[in-house]
Design a protein around this motif. Structure first.
Motif, mmCIF file in Angstrom:
data_model
loop_
_atom_site.group_PDB
_atom_site.id
_atom_site.type_symbol
_atom_site.label_atom_id
_atom_site.label_comp_id
_atom_site.label_asym_id
_atom_site.label_seq_id
_atom_site.Cartn_x
_atom_site.Cartn_y
_atom_site.Cartn_z
ATOM 1 N N ALA A 12 58.702 -17.985 -3.701
ATOM 2 C CA ALA A 12 59.715 -18.265 -2.702
ATOM 3 C C ALA A 12 59.271 -17.718 -1.460
ATOM 4 C CB ALA A 12 60.989 -17.000 -3.080
ATOM 5 N N PHE A 13 58.556 -16.812 -1.119
ATOM 6 C CA PHE A 13 58.024 -16.401 0.133
ATOM 7 C C PHE A 13 57.161 -17.889 0.760
ATOM 8 C CE2 PHE A 13 54.334 -15.140 2.719
ATOM 9 C CZ PHE A 13 55.032 -14.567 3.846
ATOM 10 N N LEU A 14 56.379 -18.246 -0.174
ATOM 11 C CA LEU A 14 55.467 -19.313 0.291
ATOM 12 C C LEU A 14 56.220 -20.817 0.429
ATOM 13 C CD1 LEU A 14 52.389 -18.976 -2.086
ATOM 14 C CD2 LEU A 14 52.523 -18.695 0.316
ATOM 15 N N LYS A 15 57.234 -20.903 -0.239
ATOM 16 C CA LYS A 15 58.162 -22.010 -0.085
ATOM 17 C C LYS A 15 58.953 -21.785 1.264
ATOM 18 C CE LYS A 15 61.945 -24.483 -2.207
ATOM 19 N NZ LYS A 15 62.998 -24.648 -3.114
ATOM 20 N N GLY A 16 59.332 -20.557 1.722
ATOM 21 C CA GLY A 16 60.036 -20.245 2.749
ATOM 22 C C GLY A 16 59.196 -20.650 3.896
ATOM 23 N N GLY A 17 58.137 -19.974 3.960
ATOM 24 C CA GLY A 17 56.849 -20.199 4.939
ATOM 25 C C GLY A 17 56.492 -21.526 5.117
ATOM 26 N N GLY A 18 56.487 -22.323 4.176
ATOM 27 C CA GLY A 18 56.225 -23.615 4.325
ATOM 28 C C GLY A 18 57.220 -24.339 5.057
ATOM 29 N N ILE A 19 58.346 -24.056 4.830
ATOM 30 C CA ILE A 19 59.702 -24.595 5.368
ATOM 31 C C ILE A 19 59.490 -24.465 7.018
ATOM 32 C CG2 ILE A 19 61.938 -24.694 5.931
ATOM 33 C CD1 ILE A 19 62.296 -24.489 2.846
ATOM 34 N N ALA A 20 59.070 -22.823 7.253
ATOM 35 C CA ALA A 20 59.174 -22.575 8.639
ATOM 36 C C ALA A 20 57.956 -23.247 9.347
ATOM 37 C CB ALA A 20 58.989 -21.102 8.606
ATOM 38 N N ALA A 21 56.957 -23.424 8.759
ATOM 39 C CA ALA A 21 55.553 -23.771 9.137
ATOM 40 C C ALA A 21 55.832 -25.369 9.523
ATOM 41 C CB ALA A 21 54.415 -23.846 8.203
ATOM 42 N N GLY A 22 56.699 -25.793 8.609
ATOM 43 C CA GLY A 22 56.772 -27.454 8.817
ATOM 44 C C GLY A 22 57.758 -27.528 9.957
ATOM 45 N N ALA A 23 58.764 -26.618 10.199
ATOM 46 C CA ALA A 23 59.747 -26.784 11.243
ATOM 47 C C ALA A 23 58.890 -26.587 12.736
ATOM 48 C CB ALA A 23 60.922 -25.860 11.218
ATOM 49 N N ALA A 24 57.882 -25.717 12.634
ATOM 50 C CA ALA A 24 57.209 -25.496 13.867
ATOM 51 C C ALA A 24 56.340 -26.496 14.143
ATOM 52 C CB ALA A 24 56.515 -24.001 13.684
ATOM 53 N N ALA A 25 55.494 -27.079 13.079
ATOM 54 C CA ALA A 25 54.855 -28.244 13.436
ATOM 55 C C ALA A 25 55.731 -29.267 14.023
ATOM 56 C CB ALA A 25 54.315 -28.728 12.036
ATOM 57 N N ALA A 26 56.950 -29.546 13.437
ATOM 58 C CA ALA A 26 57.968 -30.819 13.822
ATOM 59 C C ALA A 26 58.394 -30.332 15.375
ATOM 60 C CB ALA A 26 59.257 -30.715 13.020
ATOM 61 N N SER A 27 58.541 -28.937 15.965
ATOM 62 C CA SER A 27 58.867 -28.741 17.172
ATOM 63 C C SER A 27 57.722 -29.092 18.259
ATOM 64 C CB SER A 27 59.242 -27.210 16.982
ATOM 65 O OG SER A 27 58.104 -26.475 17.007
ATOM 66 N N VAL A 28 56.458 -28.620 17.665
ATOM 67 C CA VAL A 28 55.212 -28.994 18.561
ATOM 68 C C VAL A 28 55.120 -30.440 18.632
ATOM 69 C CG1 VAL A 28 52.739 -29.005 18.602
ATOM 70 C CG2 VAL A 28 53.963 -26.995 17.759
ATOM 71 N N ILE A 29 55.461 -31.318 17.794
ATOM 72 C CA ILE A 29 55.031 -32.782 17.819
ATOM 73 C C ILE A 29 56.373 -33.417 18.670
ATOM 74 C CG2 ILE A 29 55.467 -34.936 16.524
ATOM 75 C CD1 ILE A 29 54.245 -33.298 14.060
ATOM 76 N N ALA A 30 57.479 -32.546 18.429
ATOM 77 C CA ALA A 30 58.773 -32.974 19.483
ATOM 78 C C ALA A 30 58.626 -32.698 20.775
ATOM 79 C CB ALA A 30 59.944 -32.763 18.763
ATOM 80 N N ALA A 31 57.839 -31.570 21.013
ATOM 81 C CA ALA A 31 57.718 -31.137 22.482
ATOM 82 C C ALA A 31 57.556 -32.240 23.650
ATOM 83 C CB ALA A 31 56.809 -29.961 22.667
ATOM 84 N N PRO A 32 57.984 -32.185 24.876
ATOM 85 C CA PRO A 32 57.736 -33.423 25.820
ATOM 86 C C PRO A 32 56.303 -32.986 26.282
ATOM 87 C CG PRO A 32 59.106 -31.397 26.630
ATOM 88 C CD PRO A 32 59.074 -31.317 24.914
ATOM 89 N N THR A 33 55.809 -34.030 26.789
ATOM 90 C CA THR A 33 54.546 -33.768 27.533
ATOM 91 C C THR A 33 54.783 -33.317 28.812
ATOM 92 O OG1 THR A 33 53.577 -35.702 26.329
ATOM 93 C CG2 THR A 33 52.327 -35.171 28.102
ATOM 94 N N VAL A 34 53.766 -32.117 29.040
ATOM 95 C CA VAL A 34 53.901 -31.543 30.439
ATOM 96 C C VAL A 34 52.897 -32.049 31.462
ATOM 97 C CG1 VAL A 34 53.559 -29.533 31.618
ATOM 98 C CG2 VAL A 34 54.661 -29.512 29.591
ATOM 99 N N VAL A 35 53.207 -32.689 32.524
ATOM 100 C CA VAL A 35 52.317 -33.374 33.405
ATOM 101 C C VAL A 35 52.065 -32.221 34.685
ATOM 102 C CG1 VAL A 35 51.946 -35.239 34.746
ATOM 103 C CG2 VAL A 35 52.991 -35.621 32.800
ATOM 104 N N ALA A 36 50.800 -32.043 34.895
ATOM 105 C CA ALA A 36 50.667 -31.088 35.922
ATOM 106 C C ALA A 36 51.009 -31.875 37.429
ATOM 107 C CB ALA A 36 49.134 -30.789 36.147
ATOM 108 N N GLN A 37 51.745 -31.069 38.052
ATOM 109 C CA GLN A 37 52.522 -31.451 39.503
ATOM 110 C C GLN A 37 51.260 -31.424 40.339
ATOM 111 O OE1 GLN A 37 55.647 -29.428 40.569
ATOM 112 N NE2 GLN A 37 56.182 -30.681 42.509
ATOM 113 N N SER A 38 51.202 -32.553 41.425
ATOM 114 C CA SER A 38 50.200 -32.449 42.329
ATOM 115 C C SER A 38 50.741 -31.443 43.596
ATOM 116 C CB SER A 38 50.102 -33.757 43.048
ATOM 117 O OG SER A 38 49.649 -34.833 41.986
ATOM 118 N N PRO A 39 49.924 -30.663 44.126
ATOM 119 C CA PRO A 39 50.237 -29.717 45.124
ATOM 120 C C PRO A 39 50.891 -30.658 46.167
ATOM 121 C CG PRO A 39 47.887 -29.797 45.119
ATOM 122 C CD PRO A 39 48.504 -30.663 44.068
#
Length: 377
Positions: A12-39
């Motif tokens: 049960a723990f591994l199953k829940g951890g897998g779901i959490a890990a999957g959600a975390a991975a999805a959030s990383v994939i969905a994060a917007p690309t950060v572009v460095a601002q020119s000074p």
């Protein structure tokens, strides 16, 4: 706990951890690309040669701004003459030819003599620190805005920093002991100090720092002042004169002026505006700490390595300066705006300096106690 129960719990723990890990991975994939601002690059010119102490002190401001902004602001600091002459920076800032300047108000007093009240006006009895306090907390800032924006119609915003030690009377080929010895001398100074010395019978030439020593070598001037032992030594003052007279009332309360094109400044994000303004106050302190050590080091070098005689200006000459200021004050007071400034400064100085002088111990007494005979120059 039984082995079966342990296995189920682990699954049960591994199953829940897998779901959490999957959600975390999805959030990383969905994060917007950060572009460095020119000074934001700020083109700033100083009124000083690249080798001068003041240009170095302007560089201390640049470092503070860039560090405090986390790299969002970058200042391209240029020496005098890189874009315009030392006395023309205010016009270049106003016109947007450059974004900012590091200068002194006395360099544009030709536009209006009131400019000199922000650093090189009548001494009243206060120091540069007193004048800077008046600027920030005694109404001076509003007078400055009225002069630059309302009266002269300039598209600038300005800040003041670094209360300069009182400027020496300057460099002379022979010591001056009487006020009468000054009459007829061809002398370099700037601003209302030029008016003051003309009142005292001198012939005045207003020159930027980089032109002083060549003018002395050619005989265009007989004597001169600029500002401090470090700048003077770097200019080569010790090569054209050997008598350095300290103490004077002609420019006893000057500070740096940091000008910005108003459209450029107000177009910045509010936090960047705050960084530019607050870094002036920070640089004021940094400049002061640096100057006290450097100026005193270089004054000693002038004496020990270059054979310069360091003298205090006699009281007779100081008295003549005060008498000259009295005449100027009467003339300048005929202008309503300048009278308002002088009334404001006098009222501020009378109260503030009364406290300072009444409260201050006798530092000369203490200095003579620990270093007997040294002040007898």
């Amino acid at each position: 706990m039984t082995g079966t129960h342990q296995s189920k719990s682990r699954r049960a723990f591994l199953k829940g951890g897998g779901i959490a890990a999957g959600a975390a991975a999805a959030s990383v994939i969905a994060a917007p690309t950060v572009v460095a601002q020119s000074p934001v690059v700020i083109k700033m010119q100083s009124s000083w040669p690249a080798s001068d102490a003041f240009h170095e002190m302007a560089g201390q401001y640049v470092k503070l701004v860039e560090a405090t902004s986390g790299g969002r602001l970058k200042i391209d600091l240029l020496p005098a003459g890189a874009v315009v002459g030392a006395f023309q920076v205010i016009d270049a800032v106003n016109d947007g030819v450059i974004d900012a300047s590091h200068t002194v108000p006395v360099y544009w007093y030709g536009k209006h003599k009131a400019a000199s009240f922000f650093g090189t006006g009548p001494v009243w009895g206060g120091s540069a620190t007193t004048m800077l306090a008046w600027f920030h907390s005694g109404g001076g800032k509003e007078f400055y805005r009225e002069l630059t924006q309302d009266i002269l119609g300039l598209n600038i915003i300005g800040f003041m920093g670094f209360p300069m030690p009182a400027q020496p009377l300057g460099w002379f080929k022979s010591p001056v002991t009487k006020a009468g010895q000054l009459k007829g001398l061809k002398y370099r100074t700037v601003g209302l100090a030029a008016d003051l010395f003309q009142q005292m019978g001198l012939s005045v030439a207003q020159l930027p720092g980089g032109e002083i020593v060549p003018a002395m070598e050619r005989g265009v001037i007989d004597a001169f002042e600029f500002n401090n032992p470090t700048s003077d030594m770097r200019f080569g003052a010790q090569d054209v004169a050997k008598n350095y007279m300290l103490s004077s009332y002609h420019q006893a309360s000057e500070c740096f002026e940091f000008q910005f094109n108003r459209d450029f400044f107000e177009g910045l994000e509010p936090d960047l505006q705050a960084i530019l303004q607050n870094s002036v106050d920070a640089a004021s302190s940094v400049n002061t700490y640096w100057a006290l050590k450097q100026y005193s080091d270089d004054l000693a070098k002038l004496q020990t390595e270059h054979g310069v005689k360091v003298l205090r200006t006699p009281q007779e000459i100081l008295d003549a300066q005060l008498a000259g200021w009295d005449k100027l004050i009467e003339q300048l007071g005929k202008d309503e705006f300048m009278k308002r400034i002088m009334d404001s400064q006098k009222q501020f100085v009378e109260k503030v300096v009364f406290y300072e002088l009444m409260n201050a111990p006798d530092y000369v007494l203490a200095y003579n106690h620990y270093y007997p005979g040294k002040l007898a120059l």
